[in-house]
Design an enzyme around this catalytic site. Structure first.
Site, short mmCIF file in Angstrom:
data_model
loop_
_atom_site.label_atom_id
_atom_site.label_comp_id
_atom_site.label_asym_id
_atom_site.label_seq_id
_atom_site.Cartn_x
_atom_site.Cartn_y
_atom_site.Cartn_z
N HIS A 147 0.83 -1.20 0.00
CA HIS A 147 0.00 0.00 0.00
C HIS A 147 0.87 1.26 0.00
O HIS A 147 1.80 1.35 0.77
CB HIS A 147 -0.87 -0.06 1.27
CG HIS A 147 -1.88 1.03 1.40
ND1 HIS A 147 -1.99 1.78 2.53
CD2 HIS A 147 -2.82 1.49 0.53
CE1 HIS A 147 -2.98 2.65 2.38
NE2 HIS A 147 -3.49 2.50 1.17
N GLU A 169 0.40 -0.45 -4.73
CA GLU A 169 -0.65 0.55 -4.97
C GLU A 169 -0.05 1.90 -4.66
O GLU A 169 0.78 2.01 -3.76
CB GLU A 169 -1.83 0.28 -4.03
CG GLU A 169 -3.01 1.23 -4.17
CD GLU A 169 -3.00 2.41 -3.20
OE1 GLU A 169 -3.97 3.18 -3.23
OE2 GLU A 169 -2.03 2.59 -2.44
N ASP A 208 -0.97 6.50 -5.01
CA ASP A 208 -1.98 7.54 -5.22
C ASP A 208 -1.41 8.61 -6.15
O ASP A 208 -0.27 9.04 -5.96
CB ASP A 208 -2.36 8.19 -3.89
CG ASP A 208 -2.75 7.17 -2.85
OD1 ASP A 208 -3.81 6.55 -3.00
OD2 ASP A 208 -1.96 6.96 -1.89
N HIS A 254 -0.73 11.25 -1.41
CA HIS A 254 -2.05 10.88 -0.92
C HIS A 254 -2.85 12.09 -0.44
O HIS A 254 -4.01 12.26 -0.78
CB HIS A 254 -1.90 9.86 0.21
CG HIS A 254 -3.20 9.41 0.81
ND1 HIS A 254 -3.86 10.14 1.79
CD2 HIS A 254 -3.97 8.31 0.57
CE1 HIS A 254 -4.97 9.51 2.12
NE2 HIS A 254 -5.07 8.40 1.40
N GLU A 271 -4.08 4.44 -8.10
CA GLU A 271 -5.28 5.08 -7.55
C GLU A 271 -5.28 6.55 -7.95
O GLU A 271 -4.39 7.31 -7.56
CB GLU A 271 -5.36 4.95 -6.02
CG GLU A 271 -6.68 5.57 -5.55
CD GLU A 271 -6.84 5.69 -4.05
OE1 GLU A 271 -6.15 5.00 -3.28
OE2 GLU A 271 -7.68 6.53 -3.64
#
Ligand code: G3P
Ligand code: MG
Length: 247
Positions: free
Chosen positions: A12, A39, A41, A54, A114
């Site tokens: 993450h 993953e 952002d 993020h 993301e």
């Protein structure tokens, strides 16, 4: 739509809690731990360049003021997000999306991108991300698009219609599943806080995968995978990177 690779574990925010989040250092650590996927952002700078971050502000990760959507690419590129995490990472900066994609390619990491628009920038962020992936000829085995923002996801799909995508939601609802269908998503990505076995069964029975954020214990990962969840996002890929399918 070319196929996503469905790793059971995604680090993450690049390297989870083992490196400053959303950094190239995180990608290196994820790869070293044996992760096949990460993953991260993506948000736009004031001049429309995509970066890995993020929060809409720099306070938490850089320990200074400033809003991402009000800073230029040159300004964001100079921000140290390593020192706040640990002095050993001092000098680690906010990477561009392009640099992160290149690192993933070099390290053999698949990436769940993301799309994380700053408020009011949903379509623009999706467009930029989709366009960049399309221009780079990125394949569905390498990238899964996702967003909490339907507008951002739709804009990205318009630019990169062949890439697999997932809708992010906190909870499984009929509306979320309807959106998953409408956007031809491959998965509904849900929070560990609310998900039940019945939710997972319902989504899987509807023909979609379920991915769960953010799972930091092996026991919980094991339980979710047994329910039928395809993948978990973890801040502790070190704990989970030994095969979680082992009994
Ligand atoms: O994509 C899964 C997860 O990253 C969603 O939550 O807030 O950590 O981006 P967040
Ligand atoms: Mg995220």
């Amino acid at each position: 739509m070319a196929g996503w690779v469905w790793p059971e574990l995604l680090a993450h925010r690049c390297g989870g809690a083992l490196a400053p989040e959303n950094t190239l250092a995180g990608l290196e650590i994820a790869a070293r731990l044996g992760c096949r996927a990460v993953e991260f952002d993506v948000m736009l700078s004031a001049d429309g360049q995509p970066f890995l971050i993020h929060d809409e502000t720099l306070d938490r990760t850089a320990g200074r003021g400033g809003r991402v959507a009000e800073l230029s690419a040159a300004e964001l590129s100079a921000v140290d997000v390593g020192r706040c995490f640990h002095p050993a990472f001092a000098g680690e900066t906010i990477p561009t999306f392009a640099a992160a994609l290149e690192s993933c390619r070099r390290l053999g990491l698949a990436a769940n991108v993301e799309i994380k628009p700053a408020a009011g920038h949903d379509r623009q962020t999706g467009q930029v991300v989709g366009r960049m992936l399309s221009a780079a000829g990125v394949a569905g085995q390498q990238v899964l698009l996702s967003s909490f923002s339907v507008d951002a996801l739709v804009a990205a799909i318009e630019e990169a219609p062949d890439l697999p995508r997932a809708l992010l939601a906190e909870r499984h609802t009929r509306a979320a599943l309807d959106t998953v269908r409408q956007l031809s998503c491959v998965a509904l990505n849900l929070s560990r806080h609310w998900v039940t076995e019945a939710d997972v069964t319902a989504v899987c029975d509807a023909g979609f995968a379920v991915m769960i954020y953010t799972v930091n214990s092996r026991a919980e990962a094991r339980r979710l995978l047994d329910w039928g969840v395809s993948s978990v996002f973890s801040d502790r890929p070190d704990r989970l990177s030994a095969p979680v399918t082992e009994s």
